[in-house]
Design a protein around this motif. Sequence first.
Motif, short mmCIF file in Angstrom:
data_model
loop_
_atom_site.label_atom_id
_atom_site.label_comp_id
_atom_site.label_asym_id
_atom_site.label_seq_id
_atom_site.Cartn_x
_atom_site.Cartn_y
_atom_site.Cartn_z
N SER A 71 0.85 -1.19 0.00
CA SER A 71 0.00 0.00 0.00
C SER A 71 0.88 1.24 0.00
N PRO A 72 0.51 2.23 -0.81
CA PRO A 72 1.35 3.44 -0.85
C PRO A 72 1.24 4.17 0.49
N SER A 73 2.37 4.45 1.09
CA SER A 73 2.36 5.19 2.35
C SER A 73 3.46 6.24 2.31
N PHE A 74 3.26 7.26 3.09
CA PHE A 74 4.19 8.37 3.18
C PHE A 74 4.71 8.43 4.61
N ARG A 75 5.93 8.92 4.77
CA ARG A 75 6.53 9.02 6.11
C ARG A 75 7.34 10.31 6.18
N LEU A 76 7.19 11.02 7.30
CA LEU A 76 8.00 12.20 7.55
C LEU A 76 9.32 11.73 8.15
N LEU A 77 10.42 11.87 7.40
CA LEU A 77 11.73 11.36 7.83
C LEU A 77 12.47 12.36 8.71
N GLY A 78 12.28 13.64 8.48
CA GLY A 78 13.01 14.62 9.28
C GLY A 78 12.80 16.03 8.78
N ILE A 79 13.31 16.97 9.57
CA ILE A 79 13.29 18.39 9.21
C ILE A 79 14.75 18.80 9.02
N LEU A 80 15.08 19.33 7.84
CA LEU A 80 16.44 19.71 7.50
C LEU A 80 16.54 21.21 7.29
N SER A 81 17.74 21.74 7.46
CA SER A 81 18.00 23.14 7.17
C SER A 81 18.83 23.18 5.90
N VAL A 82 18.27 23.74 4.83
CA VAL A 82 18.93 23.81 3.53
C VAL A 82 19.12 25.27 3.19
N ASN A 83 20.37 25.72 3.13
CA ASN A 83 20.71 27.12 2.84
C ASN A 83 19.96 28.09 3.76
N GLY A 84 19.85 27.75 5.02
CA GLY A 84 19.20 28.62 6.00
C GLY A 84 17.68 28.48 6.03
N ASN A 85 17.10 27.69 5.16
CA ASN A 85 15.65 27.49 5.14
C ASN A 85 15.33 26.07 5.62
N ARG A 86 14.29 25.95 6.43
CA ARG A 86 13.88 24.63 6.91
C ARG A 86 13.01 23.95 5.86
N LYS A 87 13.29 22.65 5.67
CA LYS A 87 12.51 21.85 4.73
C LYS A 87 12.22 20.51 5.36
N ALA A 88 11.10 19.91 4.96
CA ALA A 88 10.69 18.60 5.46
C ALA A 88 11.15 17.53 4.47
N LEU A 89 11.77 16.47 4.99
CA LEU A 89 12.18 15.34 4.17
C LEU A 89 11.10 14.27 4.30
N VAL A 90 10.42 13.98 3.19
CA VAL A 90 9.28 13.06 3.19
C VAL A 90 9.59 11.88 2.29
N SER A 91 9.33 10.67 2.79
CA SER A 91 9.49 9.46 2.00
C SER A 91 8.16 9.14 1.35
N THR A 92 8.17 8.93 0.03
CA THR A 92 6.97 8.59 -0.72
C THR A 92 7.21 7.24 -1.39
N PRO A 93 6.17 6.61 -1.93
CA PRO A 93 6.38 5.35 -2.65
C PRO A 93 7.31 5.50 -3.86
N LYS A 94 7.40 6.70 -4.41
CA LYS A 94 8.24 6.93 -5.59
C LYS A 94 9.65 7.40 -5.23
N GLY A 95 9.90 7.72 -3.95
CA GLY A 95 11.22 8.21 -3.53
C GLY A 95 11.06 9.22 -2.40
N THR A 96 12.09 10.00 -2.17
CA THR A 96 12.04 11.03 -1.13
C THR A 96 12.01 12.40 -1.77
N CYS A 97 11.46 13.36 -1.03
CA CYS A 97 11.39 14.73 -1.54
C CYS A 97 11.55 15.71 -0.39
#
Length: 142
Positions: free
Chosen positions: A80-106
């Motif tokens: 079953s397709p499921s999504f998971r919140l892997l972490g919160i990262l700081s990229v170039n001073g901006n916070r971004k959420a790292l999310v795992s999807t069935p097709k990969g991470t984003c």
Amino acid sequence: MVLYLFRTPVLPIFPPFPEEEVQSAPLPARNTAKKSRPPRRDPFRPLDHPPALHPGLPPKPAGDPAAPASCQPPAEAVSSPSFRLLGILSVNGNRKALVSTPKGTCLLAPGETLPGKGTITHLQKDALYCGSNLLPIGEVWP
């Protein structure tokens, strides 16, 4: 200059040292094999995922072993397709959420759409808000 000679002090009498005893030959050493350690858990694998029996091989689907291969559904339909919140990262001073999807991470920034949940409104150090929903790190949603 005056020199004074002290008398020799009287020392207590000590018993004599015991004689050395002849020791028998030492006992043969036991064959102590080094106990094997249990395998260590991979620190990067989430706690709720079972370990793979053979790394690199896909897990076998749990089904009737007597059923022919033509009757089994394809592997993509079983999971079953499921999504998971892997972490919160700081990229170039901006916070971004790292999310795992069935097709990969984003990586998703505030204002972008989170699949299945809505638009990300705010990011904390260990969670994110989608509208009024709070998603902590590690949460899985369909």
